[in-house]
Write a protein that holds these residues in place. Structure first.
Motif, PDB file in Angstrom:
ATOM      1  N   GLY A 105      11.296  15.757  -2.911  1.00  0.00           N
ATOM      2  CA  GLY A 105      10.620  14.876  -3.851  1.00  0.00           C
ATOM      3  C   GLY A 105       9.233  14.490  -3.398  1.00  0.00           C
ATOM      4  N   SER A 106       8.732  13.396  -3.968  1.00  0.00           N
ATOM      5  CA  SER A 106       7.390  12.906  -3.650  1.00  0.00           C
ATOM      6  C   SER A 106       7.511  11.577  -2.907  1.00  0.00           C
ATOM      7  CB  SER A 106       6.587  12.709  -4.937  1.00  0.00           C
ATOM      8  OG  SER A 106       5.370  12.055  -4.670  1.00  0.00           O
ATOM      9  N   PHE A 107       7.100  11.576  -1.660  1.00  0.00           N
ATOM     10  CA  PHE A 107       7.225  10.368  -0.852  1.00  0.00           C
ATOM     11  C   PHE A 107       5.870   9.947  -0.289  1.00  0.00           C
ATOM     12  CE2 PHE A 107      11.540  11.926  -0.892  1.00  0.00           C
ATOM     13  CZ  PHE A 107      12.300  10.762  -0.931  1.00  0.00           C
ATOM     14  N   SER A 108       5.781   8.664  -0.017  1.00  0.00           N
ATOM     15  CA  SER A 108       4.578   8.116   0.615  1.00  0.00           C
ATOM     16  C   SER A 108       4.998   7.047   1.602  1.00  0.00           C
ATOM     17  CB  SER A 108       3.662   7.496  -0.441  1.00  0.00           C
ATOM     18  OG  SER A 108       2.655   6.713   0.179  1.00  0.00           O
ATOM     19  N   ASP A 150       0.823  -1.206   0.000  1.00  0.00           N
ATOM     20  CA  ASP A 150       0.000   0.000   0.000  1.00  0.00           C
ATOM     21  C   ASP A 150       0.856   1.254   0.000  1.00  0.00           C
ATOM     22  OD1 ASP A 150      -2.092  -1.457   2.573  1.00  0.00           O
ATOM     23  OD2 ASP A 150      -2.082  -1.795   0.409  1.00  0.00           O
ATOM     24  N   CYS A 151       0.402   2.257  -0.656  1.00  0.00           N
ATOM     25  CA  CYS A 151       0.989   3.584  -0.519  1.00  0.00           C
ATOM     26  C   CYS A 151      -0.113   4.600  -0.796  1.00  0.00           C
ATOM     27  CB  CYS A 151       2.169   3.789  -1.469  1.00  0.00           C
ATOM     28  SG  CYS A 151       1.711   3.880  -3.209  1.00  0.00           S
ATOM     29  N   LEU A 152       0.152   5.822  -0.443  1.00  0.00           N
ATOM     30  CA  LEU A 152      -0.802   6.884  -0.717  1.00  0.00           C
ATOM     31  C   LEU A 152      -0.484   7.548  -2.053  1.00  0.00           C
ATOM     32  CD1 LEU A 152      -0.923   8.575   2.813  1.00  0.00           C
ATOM     33  CD2 LEU A 152      -2.643   7.052   1.811  1.00  0.00           C
ATOM     34  N   VAL A 153      -1.496   7.961  -2.754  1.00  0.00           N
ATOM     35  CA  VAL A 153      -1.348   8.774  -3.958  1.00  0.00           C
ATOM     36  C   VAL A 153      -2.334   9.935  -3.831  1.00  0.00           C
ATOM     37  CG1 VAL A 153      -0.530   6.967  -5.522  1.00  0.00           C
ATOM     38  CG2 VAL A 153      -2.988   7.263  -5.165  1.00  0.00           C
ATOM     39  N   MET A 154      -2.241  10.880  -4.740  1.00  0.00           N
ATOM     40  CA  MET A 154      -3.181  12.001  -4.721  1.00  0.00           C
ATOM     41  C   MET A 154      -4.339  11.700  -5.674  1.00  0.00           C
ATOM     42  SD  MET A 154      -2.575  16.087  -5.317  1.00  0.00           S
ATOM     43  CE  MET A 154      -2.038  15.949  -7.020  1.00  0.00           C
ATOM     44  N   LEU A 155      -5.557  11.872  -5.176  1.00  0.00           N
ATOM     45  CA  LEU A 155      -6.760  11.700  -5.983  1.00  0.00           C
ATOM     46  C   LEU A 155      -7.442  13.049  -6.134  1.00  0.00           C
ATOM     47  CD1 LEU A 155      -8.163   8.502  -4.216  1.00  0.00           C
ATOM     48  CD2 LEU A 155      -6.527   8.634  -6.087  1.00  0.00           C
ATOM     49  N   TYR A 156      -7.959  13.322  -7.316  1.00  0.00           N
ATOM     50  CA  TYR A 156      -8.597  14.617  -7.541  1.00  0.00           C
ATOM     51  C   TYR A 156      -9.860  14.482  -8.387  1.00  0.00           C
ATOM     52  CZ  TYR A 156      -6.120  14.363 -12.056  1.00  0.00           C
ATOM     53  OH  TYR A 156      -5.655  13.966 -13.288  1.00  0.00           O
ATOM     54  N   ASN A 157     -10.750  15.424  -8.212  1.00  0.00           N
ATOM     55  CA  ASN A 157     -12.022  15.474  -8.922  1.00  0.00           C
ATOM     56  C   ASN A 157     -11.776  16.014 -10.335  1.00  0.00           C
ATOM     57  OD1 ASN A 157     -14.569  16.201  -9.946  1.00  0.00           O
ATOM     58  ND2 ASN A 157     -15.377  16.596  -7.893  1.00  0.00           N
TER      59      ASN A 157
END
Length: 368
Positions: A256-259, A106-113
């Motif tokens: 950077g981008s981390f999760s 599992d990791c987090l990502v960004m979700l958008y409308n």
């Protein structure tokens, strides 16, 4: 004619086999969501076609699932296989009969409308700007307006679970890759903490409840916030509701981008030849692909990950920079953000003391 005869004989033989050799029950307990469980049922139905087994699946809440499984076992409930978090408490390990099998990472990502956002924020600074420019009061003013009324917010755009170490670590790690070490950068830590406090004090993010996860999902699906951070396990929920969403990596900070990275695993709780065969089936590459198809979860299967990487899958891309969170780190993240950070947001301490407390947690964690 011959084909019909052969078919009839085949059916009769099958019925006879089922009558003489009844299907063996395999009891599975899982903390999957309802939609994820439907995916699991489809996968197990494929197995059931060629094996004399019957699957009994019981769903339990994710929160406290280890204790719940223990309760069932202590009541002499027969559980063959369970799906649990990889951060298994030591007291539960005595119930496990064989080496666990990873079910998903599992990791987090960004979700958008997608209805409201064409190009999602790529950096944390862009995310902060988006929040400040688009969170509006009932008069249509944002915080840049001198008449902005923070007590009459009508439109939120970002849901931030500020009491959750898991979610908040994504922001702090992206700004400082050493956030989880004693080399944490003080200046960056304080800058991020103060930015979040600014959003909190000015009501630019919704106030959260104990059940923040369901609130976040519901607000996102209803269009009451445009952006959330969540994992691939939630995708099937949005799709079932017909919600059009986009997926992007966590906005980049200075480093950077981390999760954070966690995962789920299958554990064998009742050793039998049939249950062991099912465990073996659940570890196969073909099953990994089915879980991705039905539930959007990714099994750490090397061949499958290579395929996803070639397709530029966002979750697979985020996993490359994800940081594994062990049990002790998970605990200090939980304790810090659910207590100390909340006190900070409510003016019970300043940013200097907050930093010192975090450093104490890290040093204590390192030497224990």
């Amino acid at each position: 004619m011959k084909f019909k005869v052969v078919l009839i004989i085949f059916i009769v033989v099958l019925i006879s086999i089922y009558a003489i050799f009844p299907r063996k029950n395999i009891n599975i307990v899982t903390q999957m969501s309802e939609s994820e469980t439907k995916g699991l049922e489809k996968i197990l139905n494929s197995y059931k076609l060629f094996h004399m087994v019957k699957f009994n699946i019981e769903r339990i809440p994710f929160s406290g699932h280890f204790s719940r499984i223990k309760q069932l076992l202590d009541l002499n409930r027969k559980i063959d296989i369970a799906r649990v978090d990889i951060k298994t408490p030591e007291w539960f390990e005595s119930y496990i009969k064989d080496k666990p099998i990873l079910q998903s990472v599992d990791c987090l990502v960004m979700l958008y409308n997608k209805k409201h956002i064409k190009k999602p924020p790529q950096t944390l600074n862009e995310l902060w700007d988006y929040i400040e420019n688009n969170t509006k009061d009932i008069y249509g003013n944002n915080i840049n307006s001198p008449t902005f009324d923070k007590n009459k917010i009508e439109d939120y755009v970002f849901y931030m679970p500020y009491n959750s170490g898991w979610w908040m670590s994504a922001i702090f790690l992206s700004e400082d890759k050493n956030f989880l070490t004693s080399n944490v950068n003080k200046k960056r830590f304080i800058n991020i903490a103060e930015k979040i406090k600014f959003l909190y004090k000015n009501n630019l993010i919704p106030k959260i409840t104990e059940n923040f996860y369901d609130d976040m999902i519901n607000m996102f699906v209803r269009g009451e916030v445009d952006i959330i951070f969540n994992g691939p396990w939630s995708f099937s929920t949005y799709k079932e509701k017909g919600f059009d969403f986009g997926v992007s990596i966590i906005p980049s900070g200075i480093d950077g981008s981390f999760s954070p990275m966690g995962g789920q695993q299958w554990v064998l709780l009742n050793k039998s030849s049939e249950a062991e065969k099912v465990m073996e089936y659940l570890s196969k590459t073909e099953v990994a692909k089915k879980f991705y198809k039905y539930n959007n979860t990714i099994m750490p299967d090397e061949k499958f990950l290579e395929e996803l990487d070639k397709k530029e899958d966002i979750v697979a891309k985020q996993l490359k920079t994800a940081i594994k969170i062990d049990k002790k780190t998970d605990y200090i993240l939980f304790k810090f953000f659910s207590t100390d950070f909340i006190m900070y947001l409510n003016d019970k301490m300043d940013s200097e003391e907050l930093y010192n407390r975090w450093l104490k947690y890290l040093i204590h964690h390192h030497f224990n």
